[in-house]
Design a protein around this motif. Structure first.
Motif, PDB file in Angstrom:
ATOM      1  N   LYS A 279       0.819  -1.216   0.000  1.00  0.00           N
ATOM      2  CA  LYS A 279       0.000   0.000   0.000  1.00  0.00           C
ATOM      3  C   LYS A 279       0.857   1.273   0.000  1.00  0.00           C
ATOM      4  O   LYS A 279       0.528   2.246  -0.684  1.00  0.00           O
ATOM      5  N   VAL A 280       1.949   1.237   0.775  1.00  0.00           N
ATOM      6  CA  VAL A 280       2.773   2.454   0.873  1.00  0.00           C
ATOM      7  C   VAL A 280       3.248   2.867  -0.514  1.00  0.00           C
ATOM      8  O   VAL A 280       3.142   4.033  -0.922  1.00  0.00           O
ATOM      9  N   ILE A 281       3.754   1.875  -1.258  1.00  0.00           N
ATOM     10  CA  ILE A 281       4.314   2.194  -2.571  1.00  0.00           C
ATOM     11  C   ILE A 281       3.189   2.520  -3.569  1.00  0.00           C
ATOM     12  O   ILE A 281       3.325   3.408  -4.408  1.00  0.00           O
ATOM     13  N   LEU A 282       2.058   1.844  -3.421  1.00  0.00           N
ATOM     14  CA  LEU A 282       0.912   2.149  -4.293  1.00  0.00           C
ATOM     15  C   LEU A 282       0.427   3.577  -4.062  1.00  0.00           C
ATOM     16  O   LEU A 282       0.091   4.299  -5.003  1.00  0.00           O
ATOM     17  N   ASP A 283       0.406   3.979  -2.783  1.00  0.00           N
ATOM     18  CA  ASP A 283      -0.052   5.338  -2.467  1.00  0.00           C
ATOM     19  C   ASP A 283       0.874   6.397  -3.073  1.00  0.00           C
ATOM     20  O   ASP A 283       0.435   7.509  -3.397  1.00  0.00           O
ATOM     21  N   CYS A 284       2.161   6.043  -3.201  1.00  0.00           N
ATOM     22  CA  CYS A 284       3.101   7.006  -3.810  1.00  0.00           C
ATOM     23  C   CYS A 284       2.765   7.262  -5.269  1.00  0.00           C
ATOM     24  O   CYS A 284       3.167   8.286  -5.826  1.00  0.00           O
ATOM     25  N   THR A 285       2.067   6.333  -5.912  1.00  0.00           N
ATOM     26  CA  THR A 285       1.720   6.529  -7.324  1.00  0.00           C
ATOM     27  C   THR A 285       0.438   7.356  -7.485  1.00  0.00           C
ATOM     28  O   THR A 285       0.082   7.751  -8.585  1.00  0.00           O
ATOM     29  N   LEU A 286      -0.238   7.623  -6.345  1.00  0.00           N
ATOM     30  CA  LEU A 286      -1.526   8.328  -6.391  1.00  0.00           C
ATOM     31  C   LEU A 286      -1.403   9.764  -6.869  1.00  0.00           C
ATOM     32  O   LEU A 286      -2.261  10.273  -7.582  1.00  0.00           O
ATOM     33  N   ASN A 287      -0.324  10.431  -6.425  1.00  0.00           N
ATOM     34  CA  ASN A 287      -0.189  11.846  -6.761  1.00  0.00           C
ATOM     35  C   ASN A 287       0.696  12.081  -7.964  1.00  0.00           C
ATOM     36  O   ASN A 287       1.163  13.189  -8.193  1.00  0.00           O
TER      37      ASN A 287
ATOM     38  N   GLY B 109      10.672   8.346  -3.201  1.00  0.00           N
ATOM     39  CA  GLY B 109      11.349   9.590  -2.822  1.00  0.00           C
ATOM     40  C   GLY B 109      10.368  10.743  -2.650  1.00  0.00           C
ATOM     41  O   GLY B 109      10.695  11.757  -2.052  1.00  0.00           O
ATOM     42  N   ASN B 110       9.142  10.589  -3.200  1.00  0.00           N
ATOM     43  CA  ASN B 110       8.149  11.674  -3.122  1.00  0.00           C
ATOM     44  C   ASN B 110       7.304  11.624  -1.850  1.00  0.00           C
ATOM     45  O   ASN B 110       6.331  12.353  -1.738  1.00  0.00           O
ATOM     46  N   MET B 111       7.623  10.724  -0.926  1.00  0.00           N
ATOM     47  CA  MET B 111       6.810  10.655   0.292  1.00  0.00           C
ATOM     48  C   MET B 111       6.792  12.026   0.963  1.00  0.00           C
ATOM     49  O   MET B 111       7.835  12.659   1.118  1.00  0.00           O
ATOM     50  N   VAL B 112       5.593  12.451   1.342  1.00  0.00           N
ATOM     51  CA  VAL B 112       5.451  13.798   1.901  1.00  0.00           C
ATOM     52  C   VAL B 112       5.882  13.790   3.368  1.00  0.00           C
ATOM     53  O   VAL B 112       5.558  12.865   4.109  1.00  0.00           O
ATOM     54  N   GLY B 113       6.630  14.811   3.777  1.00  0.00           N
ATOM     55  CA  GLY B 113       7.038  14.930   5.181  1.00  0.00           C
ATOM     56  C   GLY B 113       8.483  14.499   5.380  1.00  0.00           C
ATOM     57  O   GLY B 113       9.190  14.175   4.426  1.00  0.00           O
ATOM     58  N   ASP B 114       8.910  14.478   6.647  1.00  0.00           N
ATOM     59  CA  ASP B 114      10.309  14.164   6.955  1.00  0.00           C
ATOM     60  C   ASP B 114      10.598  12.675   6.947  1.00  0.00           C
ATOM     61  O   ASP B 114      11.743  12.246   6.892  1.00  0.00           O
TER      62      ASP B 114
ATOM     63  N   LYS C 276       1.026  12.168 -11.909  1.00  0.00           N
ATOM     64  CA  LYS C 276       0.148  12.287 -13.072  1.00  0.00           C
ATOM     65  C   LYS C 276       0.333  11.110 -14.035  1.00  0.00           C
ATOM     66  O   LYS C 276      -0.634  10.502 -14.493  1.00  0.00           O
ATOM     67  N   GLU C 277       1.596  10.794 -14.313  1.00  0.00           N
ATOM     68  CA  GLU C 277       1.883   9.737 -15.286  1.00  0.00           C
ATOM     69  C   GLU C 277       1.412   8.379 -14.760  1.00  0.00           C
ATOM     70  O   GLU C 277       0.770   7.604 -15.476  1.00  0.00           O
ATOM     71  N   GLN C 278       1.709   8.105 -13.489  1.00  0.00           N
ATOM     72  CA  GLN C 278       1.390   6.779 -12.950  1.00  0.00           C
ATOM     73  C   GLN C 278      -0.091   6.609 -12.613  1.00  0.00           C
ATOM     74  O   GLN C 278      -0.580   5.476 -12.535  1.00  0.00           O
ATOM     75  N   MET C 279      -0.816   7.719 -12.439  1.00  0.00           N
ATOM     76  CA  MET C 279      -2.267   7.625 -12.193  1.00  0.00           C
ATOM     77  C   MET C 279      -2.915   6.776 -13.284  1.00  0.00           C
ATOM     78  O   MET C 279      -3.766   5.923 -13.018  1.00  0.00           O
ATOM     79  N   ALA C 280      -2.479   7.011 -14.527  1.00  0.00           N
ATOM     80  CA  ALA C 280      -3.076   6.308 -15.663  1.00  0.00           C
ATOM     81  C   ALA C 280      -2.746   4.815 -15.627  1.00  0.00           C
ATOM     82  O   ALA C 280      -3.506   3.987 -16.144  1.00  0.00           O
ATOM     83  N   ASN C 281      -1.624   4.479 -15.004  1.00  0.00           N
ATOM     84  CA  ASN C 281      -1.224   3.067 -14.956  1.00  0.00           C
ATOM     85  C   ASN C 281      -1.846   2.307 -13.783  1.00  0.00           C
ATOM     86  O   ASN C 281      -1.623   1.115 -13.631  1.00  0.00           O
ATOM     87  N   ARG C 282      -2.641   3.014 -12.967  1.00  0.00           N
ATOM     88  CA  ARG C 282      -3.292   2.365 -11.806  1.00  0.00           C
ATOM     89  C   ARG C 282      -4.688   1.853 -12.159  1.00  0.00           C
ATOM     90  O   ARG C 282      -5.434   1.425 -11.275  1.00  0.00           O
ATOM     91  N   PHE C 283      -5.030   1.910 -13.455  1.00  0.00           N
ATOM     92  CA  PHE C 283      -6.406   1.622 -13.892  1.00  0.00           C
ATOM     93  C   PHE C 283      -6.951   0.291 -13.370  1.00  0.00           C
ATOM     94  O   PHE C 283      -8.150   0.109 -13.217  1.00  0.00           O
ATOM     95  N   PHE C 284      -6.085  -0.642 -13.045  1.00  0.00           N
ATOM     96  CA  PHE C 284      -6.542  -1.988 -12.669  1.00  0.00           C
ATOM     97  C   PHE C 284      -6.710  -2.161 -11.159  1.00  0.00           C
ATOM     98  O   PHE C 284      -7.193  -3.195 -10.705  1.00  0.00           O
TER      99      PHE C 284
END
Ligand SMILES: Cc1cc2nc3c(=O)[nH]c(=O)nc-3n(C[C@H](O)[C@H](O)[C@H](O)COP(=O)(O)OP(=O)(O)OC[C@H]3O[C@@H](n4cnc5c(N)ncnc54)[C@H](O)[C@@H]3O)c2cc1C
Length: 452
Positions: free
Chosen positions: A311-319, A393-398, A321-329
């Motif tokens: 889930k952690v890594i999946l959530d990183c793809t949520l924000n 690397g895009n995880m929000v926060g410290d 733009k490019e990977q949003m389209a690849n989450r279709f499944f």
């Protein structure tokens, strides 16, 4: 070392030797966190140049650091001696043998470029790192590299048939599989080569030593491993046990990270291009534990890919733009996914395999959804999986997923217990972690999420 001595060496080489500060700084690192500024960087043009470099290093008691793309993650290409970069000139694919399905090449050939070249022969080199568009065969042999395809095509060590090398005395020696008789003939040679064969035989012949090696090494079923020098692979040979295959010193050289000999030519065993019909089942789980429980039964099928995303890594793809389209499944909010790819030469064969896999998934009943992907959709899912590492690397926060427990592999049957123990340690420290990648090979990247 005296500058004149290095200048003398430079004058002897057909290739070049860079001694300026910029070149030395550029070659002070690989993809790891380590840094050491080398004496200089050599770009040998041929075998002759490497012989000169080896003899020079021997005479002046300095280290040579062979290097191809320098994408190593553990400081393999970092050192204080002379870095020897073979990626500039030693890039030739010398010979393809379609009948034997082999290729002979120089160490500076890029993995993906080799496979593009091999397409017309309907052949390909299986081991597939995430860096395959830039890493080179010399480095793959040095590291015994593997990747997503290892469950189907093995690791580099399985594919190396022959290595032409330069030893520390500058002699050129070719290593390949030898019958016990041929091995014993080699032991009679009065050269460094002969000494190597004699020493290996003497060191490993004692049954007690063999027992200790077998006891000390990981289980044989753990295919993805580089636990020091592969001496276990040498004792598992006909030299000591007639039921085994012939001994091949290449197995020892593979994974030895450039510390035993300098490779100038590599002969690889190839595979036929993978079957063209494919389908991917993506199983969705409410808990990480359930996904791990499913790995053993699904791996009884002839999978070409068995990769996990949590889930952690999946959530990183949520924000993204490019990977949003690849989450279709992705259905709902899974704690973990397994990506299971099947391939076959015929459409009917593929449907049969798919039916059997779905049966196993239904029997276990652990997943709550299992969409089936086809054609281009499979590539999108694979792109999503590959992007995960960078997006961490895009995880929000410290708090960030820190790469400190990478590439740990265990036998499949131990995977769940190993991960349970690891999660328990995290829990005791009040930490969470990311779990992802090569579940089917018993190898997960475990990244604790830490505020450093
Ligand atoms: C983002 C990322 C993802 C990665 N993913 C994977 C992965 O999925 N699987 C994997 O296995 N690795 C992976 N790696 C590690 C690395 O990319 C691979 O091991 C790669 O195959 C190394 O190739 P290279 O050409 O960069 O070798 P280098 O780093 O240049 O060299 C590797 C080793 O080989 C030795 N060597 C090179 N040439 C010779 C020679 N001619 N003679 C003797 N020794 C030589 C070097 O001294 C060194 O010890 C990854 C690295 C990164 C940065």
């Amino acid at each position: 070392m005296n500058k004149n001595t290095l200048n003398d060496l430079r004058n002897q080489l057909e290739g070049s030797l860079e001694l300026d500060k910029l070149s030395r700084s550029l070659y002070a690192t690989d993809a790891s966190v380590y840094r050491k500024v080398p004496l200089g960087v050599a770009f040998p043009k041929n075998e002759n140049d490497i012989q000169k470099l080896v003899r020079f290093a021997q005479k002046h008691n300095i280290g040579l650091i062979p290097r191809t793309a320098g994408t190593s993650l553990a400081g393999q290409c970092v050192g204080e001696g002379l870095v020897v970069d073979v990626s500039r000139y030693m890039t030739e694919i010398i010979e393809v043998n379609e009948k034997e399905k082999t290729v002979r090449l120089q160490p500076g050939v890029i993995r993906d470029e080799l496979n593009i070249f091999l397409e017309k022969h309907n052949l390909f080199f299986g081991p597939n790192t995430s860096t395959s568009n830039r890493c080179m065969i010399g480095g793959m042999v040095g590291n015994n590299s593997s990747g997503t395809t290892s469950i189907q095509y093995g690791v580099t060590r399985d594919k190396v048939i022959q290595l032409k090398t330069i030893l520390t005395d500058g002699s050129i020696v070719t290593f390949k599989a030898l019958t016990p008789e041929a091995y014993k003939d080699k032991m009679k040679l009065e050269s460094l080569e002969g000494k190597i064969y004699r020493d290996i035989y003497e060191e490993l012949k004692n049954p007690d030593t063999q027992k200790k090696i077998k006891g000390g090494f990981p289980k044989e079923s753990i295919h993805r491993r580089n636990t020091g020098y592969a001496i276990d692979a040498l004792i598992a040979s006909s030299l000591y046990d007639p039921s085994k295959e012939n001994i091949n010193i290449c197995k020892l050289l593979c994974g030895s990270e450039g510390t035993l000999a300098f490779t100038t030519e590599i002969t690889l065993q190839l595979d036929e291009i993978p079957p063209s019909f494919s389908a991917m089942v993506v199983t969705h789980y409410n808990t990480l534990e359930d996904s791990l429980k499913d790995v053993v039964p699904v791996m009884n099928h002839n999978l070409h890919l068995c990769e996990m995303m949590d889930k952690v890594i999946l959530d990183c793809t949520l924000n993204n733009k490019e990977q949003m389209a690849n989450r279709f499944f992705v259905k709902g909010d899974p704690a973990a996914l397994l990506m299971l790819e099947l391939k076959d030469d015929t459409a009917q064969g593929l449907e049969k395999q798919l039916e059997e896999l779905l049966q196993t998934i239904n029997n276990s009943g652990l997943s709550y959804a299992h969409p089936i992907l086809r054609e281009e959709d499979i590539n999108k899912a694979i792109v999503l999986r590959k992007a995960g590492l960078g997006l961490l690397g895009n995880m929000v926060g410290d708090r960030k997923a820190v790469a400190c427990i990478e590439d740990t592999a265990v036998a499949l049957e131990d995977l769940k217990e190993f991960i349970d123990e690891f999660s328990q340690i995290m829990k005791e420290f009040g930490q969470k972690a990311v779990y992802y990648a090569h579940a089917g090979a018993g190898e997960l990247h475990l990244r604790p999420i830490l505020n450093l």
